[in-house]
Design a protein around this motif. Structure first.
Motif, PDB file in Angstrom:
ATOM      1  N   ALA A  60       0.838  -1.206   0.000  1.00 54.84           N
ATOM      2  CA  ALA A  60       0.000   0.000   0.000  1.00 54.84           C
ATOM      3  C   ALA A  60       0.866   1.247   0.000  1.00 54.84           C
ATOM      4  N   ALA A  61       2.005   1.201   0.761  1.00 54.31           N
ATOM      5  CA  ALA A  61       2.899   2.347   0.763  1.00 54.31           C
ATOM      6  C   ALA A  61       3.562   2.508  -0.583  1.00 54.31           C
ATOM      7  N   ALA A  62       3.966   1.348  -1.180  1.00 53.40           N
ATOM      8  CA  ALA A  62       4.629   1.412  -2.478  1.00 53.40           C
ATOM      9  C   ALA A  62       3.699   1.954  -3.548  1.00 53.40           C
ATOM     10  N   PHE A  63       2.420   1.638  -3.455  1.00 57.77           N
ATOM     11  CA  PHE A  63       1.475   2.128  -4.453  1.00 57.77           C
ATOM     12  C   PHE A  63       0.973   3.543  -4.135  1.00 57.77           C
ATOM     13  N   GLY A  64       1.516   4.150  -3.097  1.00 54.96           N
ATOM     14  CA  GLY A  64       1.170   5.542  -2.809  1.00 54.96           C
ATOM     15  C   GLY A  64      -0.177   5.734  -2.112  1.00 54.96           C
ATOM     16  N   VAL A  65      -0.652   4.686  -1.411  1.00 57.59           N
ATOM     17  CA  VAL A  65      -1.900   4.852  -0.662  1.00 57.59           C
ATOM     18  C   VAL A  65      -1.655   5.849   0.474  1.00 57.59           C
ATOM     19  N   PRO A  66      -2.493   6.828   0.619  1.00 53.86           N
ATOM     20  CA  PRO A  66      -2.292   7.822   1.701  1.00 53.86           C
ATOM     21  C   PRO A  66      -2.176   7.144   3.063  1.00 53.86           C
ATOM     22  N   PRO A  67      -1.418   7.748   3.971  1.00 57.42           N
ATOM     23  CA  PRO A  67      -1.185   7.103   5.275  1.00 57.42           C
ATOM     24  C   PRO A  67      -2.470   6.779   6.020  1.00 57.42           C
ATOM     25  N   VAL A  68      -3.412   7.703   5.983  1.00 57.73           N
ATOM     26  CA  VAL A  68      -4.643   7.447   6.742  1.00 57.73           C
ATOM     27  C   VAL A  68      -5.379   6.255   6.152  1.00 57.73           C
ATOM     28  N   GLU A  69      -5.471   6.223   4.823  1.00 54.56           N
ATOM     29  CA  GLU A  69      -6.150   5.099   4.184  1.00 54.56           C
ATOM     30  C   GLU A  69      -5.367   3.809   4.408  1.00 54.56           C
ATOM     31  N   ARG A  70      -4.006   3.938   4.393  1.00 56.48           N
ATOM     32  CA  ARG A  70      -3.150   2.771   4.619  1.00 56.48           C
ATOM     33  C   ARG A  70      -3.345   2.221   6.020  1.00 56.48           C
ATOM     34  N   ALA A  71      -3.443   3.103   6.995  1.00 54.64           N
ATOM     35  CA  ALA A  71      -3.657   2.664   8.378  1.00 54.64           C
ATOM     36  C   ALA A  71      -5.029   2.011   8.531  1.00 54.64           C
ATOM     37  N   ARG A  72      -6.049   2.604   7.880  1.00 53.12           N
ATOM     38  CA  ARG A  72      -7.362   1.995   7.935  1.00 53.12           C
ATOM     39  C   ARG A  72      -7.339   0.590   7.301  1.00 53.12           C
ATOM     40  N   LEU A  73      -6.614   0.484   6.170  1.00 55.94           N
ATOM     41  CA  LEU A  73      -6.544  -0.813   5.485  1.00 55.94           C
ATOM     42  C   LEU A  73      -5.901  -1.870   6.369  1.00 55.94           C
ATOM     43  N   THR A  74      -4.746  -1.545   6.950  1.00 62.07           N
ATOM     44  CA  THR A  74      -4.037  -2.541   7.774  1.00 62.07           C
ATOM     45  C   THR A  74      -4.808  -2.851   9.040  1.00 62.07           C
ATOM     46  N   ALA A  75      -5.435  -1.843   9.642  1.00 63.27           N
ATOM     47  CA  ALA A  75      -6.211  -2.093  10.856  1.00 63.27           C
ATOM     48  C   ALA A  75      -7.407  -2.974  10.546  1.00 63.27           C
ATOM     49  N   SER A  76      -8.097  -2.669   9.443  1.00 57.63           N
ATOM     50  CA  SER A  76      -9.264  -3.480   9.079  1.00 57.63           C
ATOM     51  C   SER A  76      -8.845  -4.901   8.713  1.00 57.63           C
ATOM     52  N   LEU A  77      -7.694  -5.009   7.973  1.00 55.05           N
ATOM     53  CA  LEU A  77      -7.206  -6.344   7.605  1.00 55.05           C
ATOM     54  C   LEU A  77      -6.778  -7.128   8.835  1.00 55.05           C
ATOM     55  N   GLY A  78      -6.094  -6.488   9.799  1.00 55.89           N
ATOM     56  CA  GLY A  78      -5.669  -7.179  11.024  1.00 55.89           C
ATOM     57  C   GLY A  78      -6.870  -7.702  11.791  1.00 55.89           C
ATOM     58  N   ALA A  79      -7.923  -6.889  11.906  1.00 59.07           N
ATOM     59  CA  ALA A  79      -9.112  -7.351  12.615  1.00 59.07           C
ATOM     60  C   ALA A  79      -9.760  -8.535  11.908  1.00 59.07           C
ATOM     61  N   GLN A  80      -9.774  -8.481  10.562  1.00 57.78           N
ATOM     62  CA  GLN A  80     -10.371  -9.587   9.816  1.00 57.78           C
ATOM     63  C   GLN A  80      -9.543 -10.853   9.938  1.00 57.78           C
ATOM     64  N   LEU A  81      -8.172 -10.692   9.933  1.00 58.94           N
ATOM     65  CA  LEU A  81      -7.285 -11.870  10.072  1.00 58.94           C
ATOM     66  C   LEU A  81      -7.459 -12.522  11.447  1.00 58.94           C
ATOM     67  N   ARG A  82      -7.677 -11.722  12.497  1.00 64.33           N
ATOM     68  CA  ARG A  82      -7.883 -12.325  13.804  1.00 64.33           C
ATOM     69  C   ARG A  82      -9.159 -13.172  13.814  1.00 64.33           C
ATOM     70  N   LEU A  83     -10.163 -12.683  13.127  1.00 63.20           N
ATOM     71  CA  LEU A  83     -11.401 -13.466  13.029  1.00 63.20           C
ATOM     72  C   LEU A  83     -11.163 -14.780  12.281  1.00 63.20           C
ATOM     73  N   CYS A  84     -10.348 -14.687  11.218  1.00 56.95           N
ATOM     74  CA  CYS A  84     -10.075 -15.894  10.417  1.00 56.95           C
ATOM     75  C   CYS A  84      -9.296 -16.919  11.235  1.00 56.95           C
ATOM     76  N   LEU A  85      -8.273 -16.479  11.987  1.00 64.02           N
ATOM     77  CA  LEU A  85      -7.473 -17.402  12.791  1.00 64.02           C
ATOM     78  C   LEU A  85      -8.324 -18.036  13.868  1.00 64.02           C
ATOM     79  N   ALA A  86      -9.296 -17.257  14.392  1.00 61.03           N
ATOM     80  CA  ALA A  86     -10.172 -17.824  15.422  1.00 61.03           C
ATOM     81  C   ALA A  86     -11.044 -18.928  14.848  1.00 61.03           C
ATOM     82  N   LYS A  87     -11.414 -18.815  13.579  1.00 61.52           N
ATOM     83  CA  LYS A  87     -12.256 -19.831  12.962  1.00 61.52           C
ATOM     84  C   LYS A  87     -11.431 -21.026  12.484  1.00 61.52           C
TER      85      LYS A  87
END
Length: 579
Positions: A24-51
């Motif tokens: 996301a950084a390499a593709f020039g995603v703005p920091p705020v959007e990048r942080a939202r992306l990683t935070a949302s992805l981390g929350a989703q990955l925790r759900l996946c690992l729990a399942k």
């Protein structure tokens, strides 16, 4: 470009998250959007690992299907596909898309290095922390802005509250002003109504010169608007005070000359003294107002209120109306007293007619029925030493006691002058001089006729008086309109002339005052003509046999249209026939 990661444990999830942040950084995603992306992805990955199971994360770049105004904008798609077990259970894939304003050249290499090299992984984590720090810094700035706007909003709210308070205060002040205006308008209207009533009632009370009529009208004016009942108690002429039939407060008002209010509670009325309730009716308040005069009260007016009590302004108005009623009653009583004196004096001075041979006399005197217009008209008839008979009808200007007294003086003076002889013109001339010197501001009119048994004529003279009317035996009537002298007493030297006219037996001479023939709307000439017509309608036998009745029958048609606002005097002189 498309990258795929298989995720089965925590390490796979960390690598995938860091790789996503790096890409996301390499593709020039703005920091705020990048942080939202990683935070949302981390929350989703925790759900996946729990399942449990194996999950697949796919990142690919492409072009936005609905680009913004800058067409061809790149986007980064992230898709997290569930394991077959989760997909069988109905778990949908997780998708997210973020814009990529600009992309780096070594995107693929960087992504692979992150997956294989721990150092690059750590660097990616640091980069993510930097992004998080940047996001936190931005959040801090936004919090500052939010706090600033919150303070502005609070100040605005305080201003709005203050504005509302001012508006409420202005509204209250306006309502109070409106209420004060309505109250002032109501008070002004009530004051105007009271003044109008007081003026109208005063006009009604002063229109009559009969005190009994005034006493009768007073309750009609006050009931029911200002009083439920009105009792007018006039004292006797000798000043006797009331008996037990009147309330005690009325007795106090009569004794002190001050208004009294009798009730179970004080009335607080201005200028009114409070008294205990009346023993005659303890439950009913009473307002007892004396009828004042300069000497002593004429009586007391006792009123009961139309409601529970009186308004203070109404009480003041009632006291003033009672004062004006007292003045009207006092004037009416004085007028009636003076009228009675004047009429009594005048009637006492009217002579008893003589009965000379061959001459019949009939006289009528009618006092005015309106106003104090009595006391000026008079008649007289008496013998002279040579056997002649003097008849006179006169009218003194003015009315009342003064005119009656002046009339009596003229009557006495005429009789005194006639003793020495003299013609009617000479007698009037002497009366003129007498009146001018005795009362320069009083005048009189008079007509004198002289009959003598040895003379077939009648000699007459007039001074400013209506002309005599002569009826001959054949029924013809003429007016003796020879030029008269001026009024008696005017500041003018004059010699009043005599006039002689034949008077055969059966003739009738009528002497009268202007009250018999004069009407305000018509003048005097039509009245004299009507008198001549009426006198000519009598038959000779009627005048010979019943001169008194003829006088009454003459007055009835003459006074049928008269308001009797002046005295009326009539003297008929009939020379009886030889047969």
């Amino acid at each position: 470009m498309t990258r795929t990661w298989q995720i089965t444990d925590v390490c796979d999830a960390a690598r995938a998250r860091m790789a996503t942040a790096r890409l996301a950084a390499a593709f020039g995603v703005p920091p705020v959007e990048r942080a939202r992306l990683t935070a949302s992805l981390g929350a989703q990955l925790r759900l996946c690992l729990a399942k449990g199971g194996t999950w697949r994360l796919t990142l690919e770049t492409g072009t936005a299907s609905r680009p913004a105004p800058g067409a061809g904008q790149s986007v980064l798609h992230a898709v997290l596909t569930p394991s077959p077990e989760a997909a069988a259970a109905g778990q949908p894939p997780w998708r997210v898309t973020v814009p990529c304003p600009e992309a780096a050249a070594d995107v693929d290499a960087g992504a692979d290095a992150v997956a294989d090299d721990p150092a690059l992984l750590a660097e990616a984590l640091l980069g993510a922390d930097e992004d998080t720090a940047l996001v936190l810094e931005r959040l801090t700035e936004q919090e500052g802005l939010v706090e600033f706007h919150r303070e502005e909003l609070q100040q605005t709210n305080q201003g709005v509250v203050a504005l509302h308070a001012e508006l409420d205060a202005a509204g209250r002040a306006q309502r109070e002003a409106f209420a004060a205006e309505r109250k002032a308008r109501t008070e002004a209207e009530n004051a105007r109504r009271r003044l109008t009533f007081l003026a109208d009632a005063s006009a009604v009370l002063t229109a009559s010169l009969d005190h009994h009529e005034i006493v009768r009208r007073l309750p009609e004016l006050l009931v029911p608007e200002y009083a439920a009942s009105v009792d007018v108690w006039l004292f006797d002429q000798d000043g006797d005070r009331p008996g037990p039939a009147h309330a005690a407060a009325a007795v106090v008002a009569a004794r002190t000359g001050r208004p009294q209010y009798a009730a179970t509670r004080p009335g607080g009325l201005p200028g009114v003294d409070d008294q205990p309730p009346s023993a005659l009716d303890p439950e009913r308040p009473l307002l007892c107002i004396p009828l004042p005069t300069r000497q002593a009260p004429l009586g007391v007016v006792t009123l009961s209120p139309p409601g529970e009590h009186w308004d203070a302004d109404d009480a003041v108005m009632l006291v003033e109306l009672t004062r004006r009623a007292s003045i009207a009653i006092d004037h009416a009583q004085r007028y009636q007293h003076n009228r009675d004196i004047a009429e009594t004096l005048q009637r006492a001075l009217l002579t008893e007619l003589p009965t000379p041979p061959g001459l019949s006399l009939a006289a009528r005197y009618l006092p005015a029925t309106h106003g104090l217009n009595i006391g000026g008209d008079w008649y007289d008839a008496f013998r002279q030493p040579d056997g002649g008979v003097i008849v006179v009808v006169g009218d003194v200007t003015g009315h009342g006691l003064r005119a009656a007294v002046m009339m009596s003086q003229l009557r006495t003076a005429l009789r005194a002058y006639a003793v020495d002889g003299g013609s009617p013109g000479q007698l009037l001339t002497r009366l003129h001089i007498f009146l001018h010197h005795l009362q320069p501001d009083l005048f009189a009119t008079a007509v004198i006729a002289r009959f003598h048994p040895d003379d077939p004529t009648v000699t007459w003279a007039a001074a400013g008086h209506p002309p005599p009317v002569l009826r001959t035996p054949d029924g013809r009537v003429c007016t003796l309109d020879a030029k008269p002298g001026a009024m008696l007493g005017i500041p003018l030297r004059q010699e009043i002339a005599d006039h002689t006219v034949p008077m055969a037996p059966g003739s009738t001479l009528a002497l009268y005052t202007d009250g018999l023939v004069e009407r305000r709307a018509l003048g005097i000439d039509p009245g004299i003509a009507r008198l001549a017509d009426t006198l000519g309608s009598f038959g000779p036998a009627e005048l010979d046999t019943d001169l008194e009745g003829s006088a009454d029958r003459l007055l009835r048609p003459m006074l049928s249209d008269s308001e009797r606002d002046d005295d009326v005097c009539l003297l008929l002189c009939h020379l009886r026939g030889t047969g």
